[in-house]
Scaffold this motif. Sequence first.
Motif, mmCIF file in Angstrom:
data_model
loop_
_atom_site.group_PDB
_atom_site.id
_atom_site.type_symbol
_atom_site.label_atom_id
_atom_site.label_comp_id
_atom_site.label_asym_id
_atom_site.label_seq_id
_atom_site.Cartn_x
_atom_site.Cartn_y
_atom_site.Cartn_z
ATOM 1 N N PHE A 87 -86.039 47.498 -55.204
ATOM 2 C CA PHE A 87 -86.975 48.252 -54.370
ATOM 3 C C PHE A 87 -88.033 48.933 -55.231
ATOM 4 O O PHE A 87 -87.718 49.568 -56.232
ATOM 5 C CB PHE A 87 -86.234 49.315 -53.552
ATOM 6 N N SER A 88 -89.278 48.769 -54.816
ATOM 7 C CA SER A 88 -90.399 49.504 -55.409
ATOM 8 C C SER A 88 -91.294 49.927 -54.255
ATOM 9 O O SER A 88 -91.171 49.422 -53.147
ATOM 10 C CB SER A 88 -91.163 48.635 -56.416
ATOM 11 N N SER A 89 -92.199 50.844 -54.524
ATOM 12 C CA SER A 89 -93.078 51.354 -53.476
ATOM 13 C C SER A 89 -94.490 51.495 -54.018
ATOM 14 O O SER A 89 -94.705 51.540 -55.232
ATOM 15 C CB SER A 89 -92.562 52.716 -52.991
ATOM 16 N N GLY A 107 -75.866 40.540 -36.504
ATOM 17 C CA GLY A 107 -77.021 40.888 -35.672
ATOM 18 C C GLY A 107 -78.082 41.619 -36.473
ATOM 19 O O GLY A 107 -77.972 41.797 -37.688
ATOM 20 N N ASN A 108 -79.118 42.035 -35.763
ATOM 21 C CA ASN A 108 -80.242 42.728 -36.392
ATOM 22 C C ASN A 108 -79.935 44.204 -36.581
ATOM 23 O O ASN A 108 -79.437 44.861 -35.669
ATOM 24 C CB ASN A 108 -81.509 42.579 -35.550
ATOM 25 N N LYS A 109 -80.236 44.697 -37.764
ATOM 26 C CA LYS A 109 -80.033 46.099 -38.127
ATOM 27 C C LYS A 109 -81.351 46.664 -38.652
ATOM 28 O O LYS A 109 -82.304 45.932 -38.897
ATOM 29 C CB LYS A 109 -78.962 46.236 -39.223
ATOM 30 N N ILE A 110 -81.386 47.975 -38.879
ATOM 31 C CA ILE A 110 -82.550 48.656 -39.443
ATOM 32 C C ILE A 110 -82.205 49.119 -40.846
ATOM 33 O O ILE A 110 -81.194 49.792 -41.057
ATOM 34 C CB ILE A 110 -82.959 49.885 -38.589
ATOM 35 N N LEU A 111 -83.066 48.753 -41.808
ATOM 36 C CA LEU A 111 -82.922 49.202 -43.195
ATOM 37 C C LEU A 111 -83.993 50.248 -43.455
ATOM 38 O O LEU A 111 -85.165 50.011 -43.170
ATOM 39 C CB LEU A 111 -83.091 48.021 -44.161
ATOM 40 N N GLU A 112 -83.572 51.405 -43.953
ATOM 41 C CA GLU A 112 -84.509 52.494 -44.241
ATOM 42 C C GLU A 112 -84.351 52.967 -45.679
ATOM 43 O O GLU A 112 -83.246 52.949 -46.218
ATOM 44 C CB GLU A 112 -84.244 53.700 -43.330
ATOM 45 N N VAL A 113 -85.475 53.392 -46.257
ATOM 46 C CA VAL A 113 -85.462 53.996 -47.585
ATOM 47 C C VAL A 113 -86.252 55.294 -47.501
ATOM 48 O O VAL A 113 -87.404 55.299 -47.058
ATOM 49 C CB VAL A 113 -86.094 53.077 -48.653
ATOM 50 N N GLU A 114 -85.619 56.379 -47.908
ATOM 51 C CA GLU A 114 -86.261 57.697 -47.872
ATOM 52 C C GLU A 114 -86.266 58.281 -49.280
ATOM 53 O O GLU A 114 -85.292 58.135 -50.019
ATOM 54 C CB GLU A 114 -85.476 58.613 -46.933
#
Length: 112
Positions: free
Chosen positions: A15-17, A76-83
């Motif tokens: 992960f990069s932003s 199934g479909n899930k939500i991936l979050e990065v904070e």
Amino acid sequence: MEFSIYRGDTFEFDFSSTSTDGSTYVFESGDLLKFGVKEKLSNSRYLLYREVKIEEETEEITVMFTPDETKKCSKGNKILEVELTDKDGKVRTLFQGKLTIKEDLINEWNDK
């Protein structure tokens, strides 16, 4: 960006932003990144969760969830979050996207 894994497999990603000026964000010592996967956007409970405390400057973080962790997730479909909570206490969501968990390919090995 979307991700897809098989249930019970290792889920590892880099992960990069990007900063508001378009440059690659540099994570600094004292920053805290939270990675979570949940069933729906409205859920507060995470199926997978990992916190990464930054100890030295870097532009990219590798996050891994083990097979034992991912096999507990339903397909199934899930939500991936990065904070990000930066070293000054400022909180912002850096990423929110879709993670598809596919059915197991091999449920168990049979030694017979």
